[in-house]
Scaffold this motif. Structure first.
Motif, PDB file in Angstrom:
ATOM      1  N   UNK A   1       0.649  -1.640  -0.191  1.00  0.00           N
ATOM      2  CA  UNK A   1      -0.147  -0.239  -0.121  1.00  0.00           C
ATOM      3  C   UNK A   1       0.732   1.255  -0.431  1.00  0.00           C
ATOM      4  N   UNK A   2       2.318   0.758   0.704  1.00  0.00           N
ATOM      5  CA  UNK A   2       2.373   2.407   0.399  1.00  0.00           C
ATOM      6  C   UNK A   2       3.452   3.490  -0.520  1.00  0.00           C
ATOM      7  N   UNK A   3       3.846   2.024  -1.580  1.00  0.00           N
ATOM      8  CA  UNK A   3       3.978   1.872  -3.342  1.00  0.00           C
ATOM      9  C   UNK A   3       2.993   1.933  -4.019  1.00  0.00           C
ATOM     10  N   UNK A   4       1.581   2.455  -3.493  1.00  0.00           N
ATOM     11  CA  UNK A   4       0.889   2.476  -4.325  1.00  0.00           C
ATOM     12  C   UNK A   4       0.090   3.967  -4.041  1.00  0.00           C
TER      13      UNK A   4
ATOM     14  N   UNK B   1      11.358   7.402   5.255  1.00  0.00           N
ATOM     15  CA  UNK B   1      12.833   7.612   4.445  1.00  0.00           C
ATOM     16  C   UNK B   1      11.885   7.903   3.583  1.00  0.00           C
ATOM     17  N   UNK B   2      12.323   8.965   2.537  1.00  0.00           N
ATOM     18  CA  UNK B   2      12.089   9.145   1.176  1.00  0.00           C
ATOM     19  C   UNK B   2      12.166   8.294   0.279  1.00  0.00           C
ATOM     20  N   UNK B   3      12.709   7.107  -0.162  1.00  0.00           N
ATOM     21  CA  UNK B   3      13.753   6.892  -0.900  1.00  0.00           C
ATOM     22  C   UNK B   3      12.657   5.597  -1.392  1.00  0.00           C
ATOM     23  N   UNK B   4      12.246   5.036  -1.220  1.00  0.00           N
ATOM     24  CA  UNK B   4      11.293   5.203  -1.586  1.00  0.00           C
ATOM     25  C   UNK B   4      10.394   5.391  -2.580  1.00  0.00           C
TER      26      UNK B   4
END
Length: 501
Positions: free
Chosen positions: A124-127, A199-202
């Protein structure tokens, strides 16, 4: 603002410390014409005069004239484009059917896939990151990725998550060329590490992956370096991530001798500074319009059955033609950008790149040499040779403690002589830097086709902190063989610089 160096080592160079910001082709041309607004403000120019020079140390390069243009063009094979078949494959559909998860947006054409053992929160985070990036690109007026039909279970853009921590660059791939498109276009996908929270990398990875897919819709056959620069720049706009950007810019500035298009796909690259500079110097306010328009202009139609995409024209051909229509030259642009790179981060004077100071010491470009005035005359050479479109930097320190007979600076002259290897064409600029670290004037030293030497005498040194000498390898002096980003690996060339007083 942190000024330019005032204390210099006697021999080796200063180094930066370890560790932003489709349309059919005809419409894209109009978009670029509109995006290229006014030219960059011209810096004040210092007076210059001819001066006798010492003999060249590069005797082997000076011995022969450059090869005949027509003969060289006939002998050189055409540049090979990227493979039509992507070297990165989608995850095996059989494995996906056996044990997988899939989450798709209710409002946007994006989906995320993951193995069964990846936490649902990561899915869900990646979406969420993909949705945010697509909304940002929609706001910029960019086209969405090309639908991929039944690949991944539907026409939406697909992002695949992998188990384990984030290591190295992501893998970005593309599907077979789309049928019915006038120019080369393909749908795309990416395989990245599942986010672990925080973090903000993803978010940066998701924005980069989506930007790569947009570039593949604009021109599936574009050179890898141009796609890497554009995807990095778009990601920095859509999902700013200071940690990722600082590391990328620091690596880019530590190796200014490398070609602008030398980046590999899959990770944020400091080459994002170049499309950022194009927007800053020529844009009309809408970010990324120039970079994406160049991709669309350079699009071509590769014949069916070809193993590689047609490599011509490329984005630098498009940029070169656009500048020529404005009465400008790519060599001049490369030199202006090289100068702007020197005023990045803690060396920013607020006049070369907007918001450049936010990179701090990570944005400081590496100087080959930092020479005290009192040690002249000196002849120096770079640590590594310079690739086409790469740059080199020297610093002549005029501060009180490093300038012998300081009152003499009111009438002093500095003689600059550069010699380089054929068939490269170097362009040079001698930038006067005041005590506040700002540009106070400039002498441009144009390269001459057929010659591997340039020289100038600079006066008006009083009140300066130093002279910043910037050189750029503009590519081959053979006019019929301009810089081609598909010619990697690039042939670098060395130089020597003589400075005397």
């Amino acid at each position: 603002m942190r000024p330019f160096p005032t204390h210099a080592p006697a021999t080796r160079p200063e180094r930066a410390p370890a560790l932003r910001r489709k349309a059919p082709c005809a419409l894209a041309v109009l978009a670029l014409a509109a995006a290229l607004g006014g030219p960059p403000a011209a810096a004040a120019r210092a007076p210059d005069a001819p001066s006798p020079a010492p003999p060249s140390p590069i005797t082997s390069a000076q011995a022969g004239a450059p090869p005949d243009d027509s003969a060289s063009a006939a002998a050189a094979p055409p540049a090979a484009g990227r493979p039509v078949v992507s070297p990165v494959k989608r995850p095996d559909e059989r494995d996906a059917r056996e044990a997988s998860q899939r989450a798709c947006s209710f409002t946007l054409p994006v989906c995320v896939h993951a193995p069964a053992d990846v936490p649902g929160a990561a899915l869900l985070e990646s979406l969420t990151h993909l949705e945010a990036a697509m909304r940002a690109y929609d706001a910029l007026g960019l086209p969405r990725p090309l639908p991929d039909g039944a690949w991944g279970g539907g026409p939406s853009y697909d992002l695949y998550l992998e188990r384990g921590p984030r290591r190295g660059p992501m893998r970005v791939g593309y599907d077979p060329r789309a049928l019915g498109e006038r120019f080369d276009a393909a749908s795309a996908f990416a395989i990245i590490a599942a986010p672990e929270g925080g973090g903000c990398a993803s978010a940066s990875d998701a924005a980069y992956a989506l930007a790569h897919a947009i570039a593949m819709r604009l021109d599936a056959g574009a050179e890898q370096g141009a796609i890497a620069m554009t995807a990095s720049y778009l990601a920095a706009i859509a999902a700013p991530c200071a940690a990722e950007e600082l590391a990328a810019v620091d690596a880019f500035q530590r190796a200014p001798e490398r070609a602008l298009t030398g980046a590999a796909l899959g990770a944020l690259d400091g080459g994002l500074l170049f499309p950022w500079y194009l927007d800053d110097a020529y844009g009309t306010g809408a970010p990324a319009q120039i970079a994406t328009s160049l991709l669309a202009i350079a699009a071509q139609a590769t014949p069916a059955g070809a193993a590689r995409f047609d490599a011509e024209p490329d984005t630098f051909d498009a940029l070169r033609a656009s500048l020529r229509s404005r009465g400008e030259d790519l060599d001049d642009l490369l030199l202006e950008f090289a100068v702007a790179r020197a005023f990045l981060g803690s060396r920013s004077d607020g006049a070369h790149l907007s918001d450049a100071e936010r990179f701090g010491d990570f944005g400081r470009v590496r100087f080959e040499w930092s020479l005290p005035y009192a040690t002249l005359p000196r002849r120096v050479a770079p640590l590594r040779p310079i690739e086409p479109t790469g740059a080199t930097y020297l610093w002549l320190d005029l501060s009180a403690e490093n300038a012998a007979a300081r009152p003499d600076l009111k009438t002093a002259e500095i003689t600059f002589v550069a010699d380089w290897e054929l068939p490269a064409l170097f362009r040079w600029a001698i930038v006067k830097v005041d005590k506040q670290g700002a540009e106070a004037g400039r002498v441009d030293v144009a390269g001459v086709f057929g010659s591997s030497r340039a020289q100038r005498t600079v006066v008006g040194l009083d009140g300066l902190s130093g002279l910043l000498i910037v050189g750029v390898n503009a590519g081959s002096m053979i006019r019929s063989l301009p810089f081609d980003p598909d010619d990697a690996p690039f042939m670098p060339h060395a130089y020597t610089v003589w400075l005397s007083r």
